[in-house]
Design an enzyme around this catalytic site. Structure first.
Site, short mmCIF file in Angstrom:
data_model
loop_
_atom_site.label_atom_id
_atom_site.label_comp_id
_atom_site.label_asym_id
_atom_site.label_seq_id
_atom_site.Cartn_x
_atom_site.Cartn_y
_atom_site.Cartn_z
N ASP A 195 0.85 -1.18 0.00
CA ASP A 195 0.00 0.00 0.00
C ASP A 195 0.89 1.24 0.00
O ASP A 195 1.82 1.35 0.79
CB ASP A 195 -0.90 -0.03 1.24
CG ASP A 195 -1.95 1.05 1.18
OD1 ASP A 195 -3.04 0.80 0.62
OD2 ASP A 195 -1.68 2.16 1.70
N ASN A 214 -2.45 12.83 -4.06
CA ASN A 214 -3.60 13.29 -4.84
C ASN A 214 -4.03 14.71 -4.44
O ASN A 214 -4.31 15.55 -5.28
CB ASN A 214 -4.78 12.33 -4.67
CG ASN A 214 -4.66 11.13 -5.59
OD1 ASN A 214 -4.14 11.24 -6.70
ND2 ASN A 214 -5.14 9.99 -5.13
N HIS A 242 -4.91 14.43 -9.28
CA HIS A 242 -5.11 13.01 -9.60
C HIS A 242 -4.26 12.53 -10.77
O HIS A 242 -3.91 11.36 -10.84
CB HIS A 242 -6.60 12.73 -9.86
CG HIS A 242 -7.40 12.72 -8.61
ND1 HIS A 242 -7.52 11.60 -7.81
CD2 HIS A 242 -8.08 13.70 -7.97
CE1 HIS A 242 -8.26 11.89 -6.76
NE2 HIS A 242 -8.62 13.17 -6.82
N ASP A 288 -2.08 9.31 -10.64
CA ASP A 288 -2.12 8.23 -11.63
C ASP A 288 -0.71 7.87 -12.11
O ASP A 288 -0.38 6.70 -12.29
CB ASP A 288 -2.99 8.63 -12.83
CG ASP A 288 -4.48 8.55 -12.51
OD1 ASP A 288 -4.81 8.10 -11.39
OD2 ASP A 288 -5.29 8.94 -13.36
N GLU A 330 -4.84 2.30 -4.13
CA GLU A 330 -3.38 2.38 -4.12
C GLU A 330 -2.78 1.10 -3.52
O GLU A 330 -1.71 1.09 -2.95
CB GLU A 330 -2.91 3.62 -3.33
CG GLU A 330 -3.19 3.60 -1.84
CD GLU A 330 -4.48 4.31 -1.44
OE1 GLU A 330 -5.43 4.32 -2.26
OE2 GLU A 330 -4.55 4.81 -0.31
#
Ligand SMILES: [Mg+2]
Length: 294
Positions: free
Chosen positions: A173, A181, A186, A190, A216
């Protein structure tokens, strides 16, 4: 994806092979086999072609038998088969189709017909491959998706319990991903996910499976890998990601590890233990690897 499709032409007559290959060679990568057995050998050795042009009347093993065997094999069964048959022979078109062939071409060979039929079936095959890919992969990162992981995980667990080798799971994680973010948007988030997935794939062995499991969260399923080896691998991954600097940002991961308990553990139980280990890694300050208790 834009590479030429591969067509395997199977015929016991060298003349027929020459004619068919001549018609197709500009548009396709053409491979040839002069017997049913040779065809199966080529398929077994791989890589698999996108289409089989299969003569029915061959000595030793006829086209029907080749078709039957191809359709019975889980890897090969998706290859479309077009039978090539003599007009005056008593080859049974209906019978061929019931065996799973998609089309028929009758001799004498007419180039325009061969080109049109092959083009249609190759196009359908490519579309089907694409849909299969989309169904099993995460669209952003192109690693496997959660659905595929759960499909395959059950099979891997069953096989591991039966064969007695080891299977380990890494649950990764990204630390403080929400901040990435929130602070950078975002699109940058990404980019981080994509770079992270690429890094995981770089370390991938043939028996490993990498999937994006949630936002994530990634899973690496390590076949033939015990807890100690999994820890070493996880530590290498953790370090590689710390050094990665995706989108110019320092990004770290926490990793929880579980090895499948011998006996009767399910994938879900193993996942739960990896998840607790991951939780501990977060609690202990992140950017670290924690192994679940057996
Ligand atoms: Mg023949």
């Amino acid at each position: 994806m834009n590479e030429k499709a591969t067509v395997l032409v199977v015929d016991d007559s060298a003349t027929n092979i020459q004619v068919l290959a001549g018609i197709l060679k500009n548009d396709y990568l053409v491979k040839v086999a002069n017997s049913g057995q040779r065809c199966l050998d080529i398929l077994t050795a791989g890589p698999l072609p996108d289409l089989l042009l299969l003569d029915i009347d061959m000595p030793d093993m006829d086209g029907y038998e080749v078709c039957r065997r191809v359709k019975a094999d889980s890897d090969m069964s998706k290859i479309p088969i077009i039978f090539v048959t003599g007009m005056d022979s008593d080859d049974n078109e209906e019978y061929g189709l019931t065996l799973g062939a998609v089309d028929y071409i009758t001799k004498p060979i007419r180039p325009a017909i061969v080109q049109a039929r092959v083009k249609t079936q190759v196009m359908l095959k490519k579309q089907s491959d694409k849909l299969t890919f989309l169904a099993f992969h995460d669209q952003l990162t192109s690693v496997y998706n959660r659905y595929f992981m759960l499909e395959v995980a059950g099979q891997k667990v069953a096989r591991t319990l039966r064969d007695g080798h080891s299977l380990s799971l890494l649950l990764l994680d990204i630390d403080h991903f929400k901040q990435v973010n929130d602070q950078h948007g975002h699109l940058v988030g990404d980019q981080v996910l994509v770079a992270m997935a690429q890094k995981l794939m770089e370390f991938n062995r043939k028996d490993d499976l990498v999937a994006r499991f949630g936002g994530e969260e990634f899973i690496v399923l390590l076949d033939f890998c015990d807890k100690d080896s999994a820890v070493k691998k996880a530590e290498i991954l953790r370090q590689a990601i710390e050094d990665l600097m995706p989108a110019g940002l320092k990004v770290t991961v926490s990793i929880g590890i579980a090895e499948l308990r011998s006996g009767k553990e399910s994938f879900n139980d193993m996942l739960k233990r990896a998840d607790s280990a991951l939780y501990q890694a977060k609690e202990q300050g992140r950017n670290r690897v924690v192994v679940a208790i057996d």
